[in-house]
Design an enzyme around this catalytic site. Structure first.
Site, PDB file in Angstrom:
ATOM      1  N   ASP A  85       6.836   1.955   4.426  1.00  0.00           N
ATOM      2  CA  ASP A  85       5.650   1.112   4.621  1.00  0.00           C
ATOM      3  C   ASP A  85       5.834   0.188   5.827  1.00  0.00           C
ATOM      4  OD1 ASP A  85       3.120   0.180   4.041  1.00  0.00           O
ATOM      5  OD2 ASP A  85       3.821  -1.311   2.593  1.00  0.00           O
ATOM      6  N   GLY A 121       1.503   0.069  10.239  1.00  0.00           N
ATOM      7  CA  GLY A 121       0.349  -0.646  10.779  1.00  0.00           C
ATOM      8  C   GLY A 121       0.746  -2.022  11.292  1.00  0.00           C
ATOM      9  N   ARG A 122       1.544  -2.725  10.495  1.00  0.00           N
ATOM     10  CA  ARG A 122       1.970  -4.062  10.919  1.00  0.00           C
ATOM     11  C   ARG A 122       2.884  -4.012  12.138  1.00  0.00           C
ATOM     12  NH1 ARG A 122       3.619  -5.625   5.048  1.00  0.00           N
ATOM     13  NH2 ARG A 122       3.000  -3.430   4.803  1.00  0.00           N
ATOM     14  N   ARG A 160      -2.909   1.492  15.622  1.00  0.00           N
ATOM     15  CA  ARG A 160      -2.147   1.851  14.415  1.00  0.00           C
ATOM     16  C   ARG A 160      -1.431   3.190  14.566  1.00  0.00           C
ATOM     17  NH1 ARG A 160      -3.136  -0.876   9.576  1.00  0.00           N
ATOM     18  NH2 ARG A 160      -2.266   0.840   8.389  1.00  0.00           N
ATOM     19  N   HIS A 196       2.310   4.802  13.447  1.00  0.00           N
ATOM     20  CA  HIS A 196       2.585   6.019  12.676  1.00  0.00           C
ATOM     21  C   HIS A 196       3.483   6.965  13.472  1.00  0.00           C
ATOM     22  CE1 HIS A 196       0.038   4.710   9.492  1.00  0.00           C
ATOM     23  NE2 HIS A 196      -1.103   4.876  10.135  1.00  0.00           N
ATOM     24  N   ASN A 206      -4.238   7.075  -0.237  1.00  0.00           N
ATOM     25  CA  ASN A 206      -4.374   6.894   1.213  1.00  0.00           C
ATOM     26  C   ASN A 206      -5.619   7.586   1.791  1.00  0.00           C
ATOM     27  OD1 ASN A 206      -0.776   6.826   1.821  1.00  0.00           O
ATOM     28  ND2 ASN A 206      -2.204   5.108   1.713  1.00  0.00           N
ATOM     29  N   ARG A 215      -8.397   5.419   3.364  1.00  0.00           N
ATOM     30  CA  ARG A 215      -8.339   4.824   4.708  1.00  0.00           C
ATOM     31  C   ARG A 215      -9.446   5.402   5.592  1.00  0.00           C
ATOM     32  NH1 ARG A 215      -2.188   3.329   6.201  1.00  0.00           N
ATOM     33  NH2 ARG A 215      -1.634   2.566   4.133  1.00  0.00           N
ATOM     34  N   ARG A 245      11.830   0.137  -0.655  1.00  0.00           N
ATOM     35  CA  ARG A 245      10.542  -0.026   0.008  1.00  0.00           C
ATOM     36  C   ARG A 245      10.743  -0.917   1.224  1.00  0.00           C
ATOM     37  NH1 ARG A 245       4.492  -0.473  -2.135  1.00  0.00           N
ATOM     38  NH2 ARG A 245       3.490  -0.645  -0.113  1.00  0.00           N
TER      39      ARG A 245
HETATM   40  C1  IPE Z   1       2.353   3.296   0.082  1.00  0.00           C
HETATM   41  O1  IPE Z   1       1.982   2.426   1.080  1.00  0.00           O
HETATM   42  C2  IPE Z   1       2.125   4.716   0.524  1.00  0.00           C
HETATM   43  C3  IPE Z   1       3.013   5.222   1.545  1.00  0.00           C
HETATM   44  C4  IPE Z   1       3.993   4.574   2.111  1.00  0.00           C
HETATM   45  C5  IPE Z   1       2.766   6.592   1.943  1.00  0.00           C
HETATM   46  P1  IPE Z   1       0.526   1.785   1.149  1.00  0.00           P
HETATM   47  O2  IPE Z   1       0.505   0.958   2.375  1.00  0.00           O
HETATM   48  O3  IPE Z   1      -0.502   2.850   1.034  1.00  0.00           O
HETATM   49  O4  IPE Z   1       0.477   0.896  -0.178  1.00  0.00           O
HETATM   50  P2  IPE Z   1      -0.358  -0.401  -0.507  1.00  0.00           P
HETATM   51  O5  IPE Z   1      -1.790  -0.080  -0.195  1.00  0.00           O
HETATM   52  O6  IPE Z   1       0.164  -1.492   0.368  1.00  0.00           O
HETATM   53  O7  IPE Z   1      -0.081  -0.667  -1.951  1.00  0.00           O
HETATM   54  C1  IPE Z   2       2.839   3.291   5.985  1.00  0.00           C
HETATM   55  O1  IPE Z   2       2.407   2.308   6.863  1.00  0.00           O
HETATM   56  C2  IPE Z   2       2.266   4.641   6.332  1.00  0.00           C
HETATM   57  C3  IPE Z   2       1.357   5.190   5.323  1.00  0.00           C
HETATM   58  C4  IPE Z   2       0.947   4.599   4.246  1.00  0.00           C
HETATM   59  C5  IPE Z   2       0.852   6.526   5.567  1.00  0.00           C
HETATM   60  P1  IPE Z   2       1.022   1.557   6.674  1.00  0.00           P
HETATM   61  O2  IPE Z   2      -0.020   2.278   7.467  1.00  0.00           O
HETATM   62  O3  IPE Z   2       0.705   1.366   5.255  1.00  0.00           O
HETATM   63  O4  IPE Z   2       1.358   0.178   7.375  1.00  0.00           O
HETATM   64  P2  IPE Z   2       0.907  -1.280   6.914  1.00  0.00           P
HETATM   65  O5  IPE Z   2       1.288  -1.424   5.470  1.00  0.00           O
HETATM   66  O6  IPE Z   2      -0.582  -1.339   7.107  1.00  0.00           O
HETATM   67  O7  IPE Z   2       1.661  -2.208   7.805  1.00  0.00           O
HETATM   68 MG    MG Z   3       1.053  -0.128   3.908  1.00  0.00          MG
END
Ligand code: IPE
Ligand code: IPE
Ligand code: MG
Length: 227
Positions: A16, A19-20, A29, A33, A64, A67, A175
């Site tokens: 996880d 995005g951040r 974003r 990835h 997901n 999104r 995590r």
């Molecule tokens: C969990 O992360 C799913 C994956 C890492 C693939 P998310 O970013 O989707 O989870 P939430 O929305 O913060 O709970």
């Molecule tokens: C994890 O990163 C990738 C997936 C869930 C596919 P995020 O896209 O959830 O990144 P944050 O949590 O928004 O930073």
């Molecule tokens: Mg996330």
């Protein structure tokens, strides 16, 4: 008394924070990835020097799909590219690919790529399980349904129908990104797993972080309810 050193056989990671990572750098974003895929590549490469038997990576959850469509498309494209570019390296390094989750519901061309990759890597000796279109609640419901078709619905019967049935028991769940929740990942398997929540965004995660996590795991005392 000294704590015995125990070796983890199966580690799972909620990857996880992509995005951040991008947001912090004022980047789109998708770049987060992309860098996340780089981190996966390096980690999988590093397995050949480790004695870990199984690494399970949460790549795309059942939730997901909520999104924006262009982000989902970007993630699916990265998946296609990753399989195409890294499959032969998996084979050379003795990595056996597994998919946990309802991957059949992905786009037909991805299903084909995945099934070819499963086939090509079937002789590998260490497992990388990728959770795709995966939800822990959905997995348990499916396993309970299959168990009910075959006989009494006991914990053992449910367990035997999980996607992970033939993998080693989950030892450690990590995590990244600082969030402290499971987000529907390996709910059943986590029953007695150790947990580690790291303040590292996934693109910054390195094989050294995994090695460090394994060292921390090695000295934890596991009780399984006994004493
Ligand atoms: C969990 O992360 C799913 C994956 C890492 C693939 P998310 O970013 O989707 O989870 P939430 O929305 O913060 O709970
Ligand atoms: C994890 O990163 C990738 C997936 C869930 C596919 P995020 O896209 O959830 O990144 P944050 O949590 O928004 O930073
Ligand atoms: Mg996330």
């Amino acid at each position: 008394m000294t704590t015995p050193i125990i070796r983890a056989r199966h580690v799972a990671i909620i990857m996880d924070g992509n995005g951040r990572w991008a947001k912090k750098r004022h980047l789109p974003r998708v770049v987060g990835h992309q860098r996340g895929v780089e981190a996966v590549r390096k980690l999988v490469r590093s397995l050949k020097d480790s004695d870990l038997e199984c690494l399970t990576l949460y790549a795309f959850s059942s939730e997901n799909w909520r999104r924006p469509e262009d982000e989902v498309d970007d993630l699916m494209d990265l998946m296609r590219k990753f399989i195409r570019s890294d499959l032969e390296e998996f084979v050379e390094n003795g990595v056996r690919l597994r998919i946990v989750g309802d991957y059949q519901a992905l786009a037909p061309d991805i299903v084909d790529l995945l099934e070819n990759a499963l086939d090509r890597t079937s002789q590998g000796t260490r497992t990388v399980a990728v959770a795709l279109n995966y939800g822990g609640q959905q997995e348990i419901a499916r396993a309970a349904r299959l168990a009910a078709e075959a006989g009494p619905v006991t914990a053992e019967a449910i367990e035997s129908h999980l996607f992970t049935a033939d993998l080693p028991p989950l030892d450690l769940l990590i995590r990244t990104s600082g969030e402290v929740r499971l987000s529907n990942f390996l709910l059943w398997q986590a029953a007695y797993a150790e947990m580690l929540f790291l303040d590292v965004l996934w693109p910054d995660f390195t094989p050294a972080h995994l090695a460090d996590a394994l060292d921390q795991f090695a000295v934890r005392e596991r009780r399984y309810g006994g004493r």
